[in-house]
Design an enzyme around this catalytic site. Structure first.
Site, PDB file in Angstrom:
ATOM      1  N   GLY A 108       0.820  -1.209   0.000  1.00  0.00           N
ATOM      2  CA  GLY A 108       0.000   0.000   0.000  1.00  0.00           C
ATOM      3  C   GLY A 108       0.849   1.253   0.000  1.00  0.00           C
ATOM      4  N   SER A 109       0.325   2.299   0.642  1.00  0.00           N
ATOM      5  CA  SER A 109       0.983   3.605   0.584  1.00  0.00           C
ATOM      6  C   SER A 109       1.983   3.787   1.723  1.00  0.00           C
ATOM      7  CB  SER A 109      -0.078   4.702   0.690  1.00  0.00           C
ATOM      8  OG  SER A 109      -0.626   4.700   1.994  1.00  0.00           O
ATOM      9  N   PRO A 110       2.973   4.670   1.537  1.00  0.00           N
ATOM     10  CA  PRO A 110       3.927   4.954   2.620  1.00  0.00           C
ATOM     11  C   PRO A 110       3.224   5.463   3.883  1.00  0.00           C
ATOM     12  CG  PRO A 110       4.736   5.882   0.566  1.00  0.00           C
ATOM     13  CD  PRO A 110       3.357   5.355   0.291  1.00  0.00           C
ATOM     14  N   GLY A 151       1.874   2.551   5.527  1.00  0.00           N
ATOM     15  CA  GLY A 151       3.045   1.743   5.865  1.00  0.00           C
ATOM     16  C   GLY A 151       3.641   2.158   7.207  1.00  0.00           C
ATOM     17  N   GLU A 191       5.592  -3.146   1.063  1.00  0.00           N
ATOM     18  CA  GLU A 191       5.647  -2.983  -0.390  1.00  0.00           C
ATOM     19  C   GLU A 191       4.923  -1.699  -0.726  1.00  0.00           C
ATOM     20  OE1 GLU A 191       7.294  -4.782  -2.468  1.00  0.00           O
ATOM     21  OE2 GLU A 191       7.854  -6.484  -1.212  1.00  0.00           O
ATOM     22  N   CYS A 234       1.953   0.101  -8.628  1.00  0.00           N
ATOM     23  CA  CYS A 234       3.118   0.643  -7.928  1.00  0.00           C
ATOM     24  C   CYS A 234       4.382   0.559  -8.758  1.00  0.00           C
ATOM     25  CB  CYS A 234       3.316  -0.076  -6.598  1.00  0.00           C
ATOM     26  SG  CYS A 234       3.317  -1.859  -6.767  1.00  0.00           S
TER      27      CYS A 234
END
Lengths: 480, 547
Positions: free
Chosen positions: A188-190, A193, A210, A248
């Site tokens: 997913g997104s930072p 994350g 990831e 991504c």
């Protein structure tokens, strides 16, 4: 909450029973997963069409096919992966045996994402099963049809006492994260994350993140027109062909020397027409935007007047059908959102440079991307890109194909994440590598033990230099 | 950040020990700092900016420095990042030159290192040599010898799906990394990870433990003297400094210490998405069977407990499990061998380390003096608060709910638990968090097998102690509560590297099946291509279908 707790307790019990460790169990589950995909292929295509408007071919290429390949690959290799690896030991410790034995981590949690709702959920699952873990899958709520399909179908095919699907949104994720897991695998997104890792820290749970990033394409001058054609086809395939840019590892923007821009734009336009027809926004071969929220976000990116002024192709939107036409922008301002955040949609900025070598500094002045793509035939430039930029992966002269290469680890670095999977790396990601050393009671090296004296120090000095002759001489009271 | 700094101020001084009672210690220094500033103001200026003249009063010197705050750390990281970005640290030559300097640094300063370790822990010279100096040297030598091989990209087979192509995995440095070390093996656990970081081509900041102040000071001055300071730095300090360091963005953090601080480090790392390696501890059990060479086993257990920094080691034996009937024999043997090793009065032995600090001494005494525990002592129990010494102590069958069986002991106390059947030991071990190491002494092949299969721990050693971590060919690291990630030898290089996947394609062999518009023929061919089945590919190409 109670449901999560109950599931977790059951899974933990199953894991403790040791059932998931056997080769037989792992293989049975992998086979069952293959059966599921084969039996239900049409339903999977349907779910993907419902969630994202993916064409079955795209769905097969990016999801069903990839998962099938991964499961088949694991099935034929898992036994080999499970075998202990020999560790080299110094002669000093003779007789001894050293090995690295992979063991399952325990009960693991996998968060899928919505853009490849099957692949990024089931590919890690294959790794977790291969490594012998019990698993909870949390598919993304933004791909509801796929999520519901997994929740409904997985229990029919797989061992329900060890593999569970828990559906839900942010609230459920939060609940899940309060519990202790032996590994968390997140796609997913930072931003999320960080939340996942912060929650994991409370229980010292290792994580694989990831994430994404702005993956650039460096497009060098390609003197041969047929090479340029191939490059453009691959770029289009890697931008709009994979979930309409919502990937991504998809292309985020192109770096190009200024003098080639007219040619490139013409070639892009021509090929888009060839691939998606006269009315690309309504092409069946291109996925739609996942939901209203993402659509809004993308529309906002375009609404900056300096950005909209830079559109050279496309730009039309259909809010009702959540469609955005393949859109090309030439030199949008670098401080605009479209160039500072991951685009994750069908907008393709082209940034022109005086010299293509400047692309290295351009990439290095931004967070590390998940992938760098470069189309060039210049060997020196290739080496320079490799040595001087940092990214999860580098692919020369193609887009996305590194994703289906079992031998290559897939994962990011810096902002694009850490940890890796695919093939054997998936197995490793869900395993603990236990160092095991066997010794016998004979012989004993006396100088190991106190009381300490000068002889022992001298002897150990020799031992650590692996000076076996010297050790022998020292024992006999001789000097060299 | 507030919560982190609060957490740290409560727990950080206990790094490696597992419990946060180091406060008095740091307060003691705070007082000294004030005195210093009054009486020796010149010391402050001379020691400014990490400079450390070889003062005798190391404690005063360390604390005499101006506080190392967030701004200064940010500046430091910026400097190192510039060095890293210049690309200098990536070259093979730079890495080798720094490794050679470390090797030289140790050769030329062995005496000073031994002295510092003696000051901090009364570590016997030989123990300092075996467990620290020689280990660092051998890590360094291995890296010097193998680095070229480690740096070679790994060739990877590619599948038919991407034909024609070639692929490789390139190891690249992560960037600017932080190593936070601990006090029990303050030299080894500082430099061993630094060797890995340098081998992989990173810029690195080392934060040694303030609880081993002499070694910390020595490291700071040696690193300044021998290594490239534009890329390798030591930051000394305690809670404030660590907090300031953790606020920065690092490309990797390797932390050695307690699980409690490990959580704080990981939470701080999460803000910047920084990967971490956490080397923690745990209660490492030794299961002892009766069918063994008792003398050899006992001597090896003693080596893994009292002759290993007096039990203050993350891989040291924490407790023993044996059968009820064998326990008396085992205890007798331990008693006899301890006397052989440390003499009649172990409190007077020069061959055994002391407890690191008064706070840890107090923590251990509290474990020992707990009501249901104190009457279980069968050997030892003597203590000397002034010298910070506790005699090798054996406790028989302490209750499982006592504090000594709940936390990592990290000292010279050794509980022996007895079970009816040796296999019952598995349940005892599994009922606790996963340890960093598990030891088994037996000649029973089946028991060995079951132990290896059923017990989860960072590492495992059958019929000996500690040795498995002195082996470069095996990864050293924990699992669960005992940590995340591993290092040593090639694994150290890997811990500080990013494995970049690289795929080379040519412009030839472009199949139209990849591209829209999608037709049924393309679907068939693609299925065949992805599955890599050559026959299906040919069939699909000539327009046939297997289905």
């Amino acid at each position: 909450m109670a449901e999560v707790e109950k599931s977790l307790a059951e899974l933990r019990q199953t894991f403790r029973s040791g059932r998931t460790r056997s080769v037989a169990w792992r293989k049975t589950q992998l086979r069952a997963l293959l059966d599921l995909i084969r039996d239900k292929e049409d339903l999977i295509f349907e779910a993907l069409h419902q969630d994202l408007g993916k064409h079955p071919v795209e769905a097969y290429r990016d999801e069903v096919g990839v998962v099938t390949k991964s499961a088949t690959y694991s099935l034929s290799n898992v036994e080999k992966w499970m075998a202990p690896k020999k560790g080299d030991l110094p002669l000093l410790f003779f007789p001894a045996k050293g090995e690295v034995l992979p063991e399952p981590l325990g009960v693991v949690l996998i968060f899928g994402s919505w853009n490849f709702p099957f692949d990024v959920t089931l590919d890690p699952l294959i790794g977790a099963i291969s490594a012998g873990n019990a698993v909870v899958l949390k598919p993304s709520e933004h791909a509801p049809a796929s999520s519901a399909f997994l929740a409904r179908t997985l229990p029919i095919y797989l061992d329900d006492s060890a593999i569970r699907v828990i559906e839900g949104g942010a609230g459920v994720s939060e609940q899940l994260l309060q519990h202790k897991w032996d590994k968390i695998f997140f796609t997913g997104s930072p931003r999320v994350g960080r939340l996942v890792m912060t929650a994991a820290a409370k229980h010292l749970t290792p994580v694989t993140l990831e994430l994404g990033g702005k993956c650039p394409v460096i497009l060098d001058s390609l003197s041969n027109p047929s090479d340029a054609k191939v490059a453009v086809k691959r770029i289009i395939g890697g931008k709009w062909g994979a979930c309409s840019g919502q990937a991504c590892v998809g292309v985020d923007y192109i770096l190009l020397e200024d003098k080639f821009k007219t040619n490139l734009i013409e070639l892009l336009k021509k090929t888009i027409k060839k691939f998606y027809g006269e009315d690309p926004i309504n092409s069946k071969s291109i996925a739609r935007i996942v939901n209203k929220q993402q659509f809004e976000r993308l529309r906002n990116l375009l609404q900056d007047p300096l950005v909209s002024a830079s559109i050279v192709h496309g730009g039309s939107l259909d809010e009702e059908k959540l469609l955005i036409e393949p859109t090309i922008l030439l030199n949008p301002p670098l401080d605009a959102d479209i160039m500072t955040e991951e685009i994750f949609g069908p907008l393709l900025p082209i940034i022109t440079l005086d010299n293509i070598k400047e692309s290295i500094d351009f990439i290095n002045s931004r967070p590390k991307p998940l992938a760098v793509y470069a189309f060039t035939k210049d060997g020196t430039f290739k080496r320079q890109i490799l040595a001087e930029t940092s990214s999860g992966s580098v692919t020369f002269n193609d887009i996305l194909v590194q994703f289906v290469c079992d031998g290559l680890p897939f994962g990011g670095v810096g902002q694009s994440g850490f940890g890796r999977y695919h093939g054997k790396y998936s197995f490793d990601t869900f395993s603990h590598e236990k160092a095991v050393m066997h010794r016998s009671f004979f012989p004993e090296i006396e100088p190991r033990y106190p009381p300490w004296n000068d002889f022992k120090l001298k002897f150990i000095r020799l031992a650590y230099n692996f000076d076996y002759l010297g050790m022998l001489l020292a024992f006999m009271g001789l000097k060299r | 950040m507030k919560s982190i700094s609060v957490g740290l101020s409560r727990h950080c001084s206990a790094v490696g020990g597992g419990i946060g009672r180091g406060r008095a210690f740091s307060y003691g220094f705070t007082r000294k700092r004030n005195q210093t500033q009054l009486s020796f103001p010149h010391l402050i200026t001379t020691s400014y900016g990490f400079k450390s003249c070889s003062a005798t009063l190391s404690v005063v010197e360390v604390e005499g420095k101006p506080k190392f705050d967030v701004d200064k750390t940010a500046l430091l990281v910026k400097e190192l990042r510039e060095s890293f970005n210049s690309g200098r640290t990536k070259s093979y030559e730079w890495r080798i030159s720094q490794l050679k300097s470390i090797d030289k640094m140790i050769d030329e300063n062995e005496k000073k290192i031994t002295e510092a370790l003696h000051k901090d822990l009364s570590k016997p010279e030989l123990e300092a040599f075996i467990a620290e100096i020689s280990q660092v040297k051998s890590s360094c030598k291995l890296a010097l010898k193998e680095l070229r091989n480690w740096m070679i990209p790994e060739q990877v087979k590619t599948s038919l799906a991407t034909y024609p192509s070639s692929a490789e995995i390139v190891s690249e440095p992560l960037g600017v990394v932080l190593v936070i070390s601990t006090w029990n093996f303050p030299f080894l656990l500082s430099l061993d990870p630094v060797i890995g970081a340098i081998s992989a081509g990173n810029a690195v900041v080392l934060k040694p433990s303030e609880i081993a102040p002499a070694t910390s000071l020595l490291l700071s001055s040696l690193v300044e003297e021998y290594l490239d300071n534009s890329a390798i730095r030591v930051v000394e300090g305690a809670v404030d400094e660590t907090t300031a360091l953790l606020e920065q963005k690092w490309d990797k953090i390797l932390y050695t210490g307690s699980a409690r601080v490990g959580r704080i480090v990981m939470a701080a790392a999460a803000k910047h998405l920084t990967p971490v390696t956490l080397e923690l501890g745990g209660k490492c059990p030794a299961v002892v069977d009766s069918n063994i060479n008792l003398q050899v086993a006992v001597r090896r257990i003693i080596t893994g407990k009292w002759a290993c920094n007096n039990g203050q080691a993350c891989i040291g034996v924490d407790y023993i499990i044996t059968t009820k009937e064998f326990a008396p024999k085992l205890i007798d043997s331990i008693r006899y061998e301890l006397e052989q090793f440390f003499g009649k009065d172990p409190m007077e032995s020069k061959d055994i380390s002391r407890i690191v600090s008064s706070s840890h001494f107090a923590r251990l005494i509290k474990l020992l003096d707990e009501d249901k525990v104190s009457d279980k002592v069968v050997l030892g129990g003597q203590r000397d608060e002034n010298q910070l010494k506790i005699a090798p102590t054996i406790l028989l069958d302490v209750p499982d709910d006592s504090q000594i069986m709940q936390e990592e002991i990290f000292g010279p106390l050794m509980p022996i638990l007895t079970v009816e059947n040796l296999k019952d030991s598995f349940e005892v071990i599994k009922s606790k968090s996963k340890p960093l190491a598990a030891y088994l002494f037996t000649n029973d092949v089946q028991l060995k097998k079951d132990f290896v299969q059923n017990i989860s721990s960072g590492g495992m050693l059958i019929n000996d102690t500690i040795l498995h971590v002195a082996t470069d060919g095996l990864p050293f690291g924990g699992v669960g509560e005992s940590g995340i990630g591993s290092y040593h030898g090639k694994f150290s290089f890997d811990a500080f590297s990013h494995k970049k996947a690289v795929l080379y394609r040519s412009f030839d062999g472009d199949t139209s099946v990849r591209y829209p518009p999608y037709t049924p023929k393309r679907v068939r061919l693609m299925k065949a291509l992805i599955s890599g089945n050559i026959i299906s590919i040919i069939l699909a190409l000539i327009g046939w279908s297997k289905d």
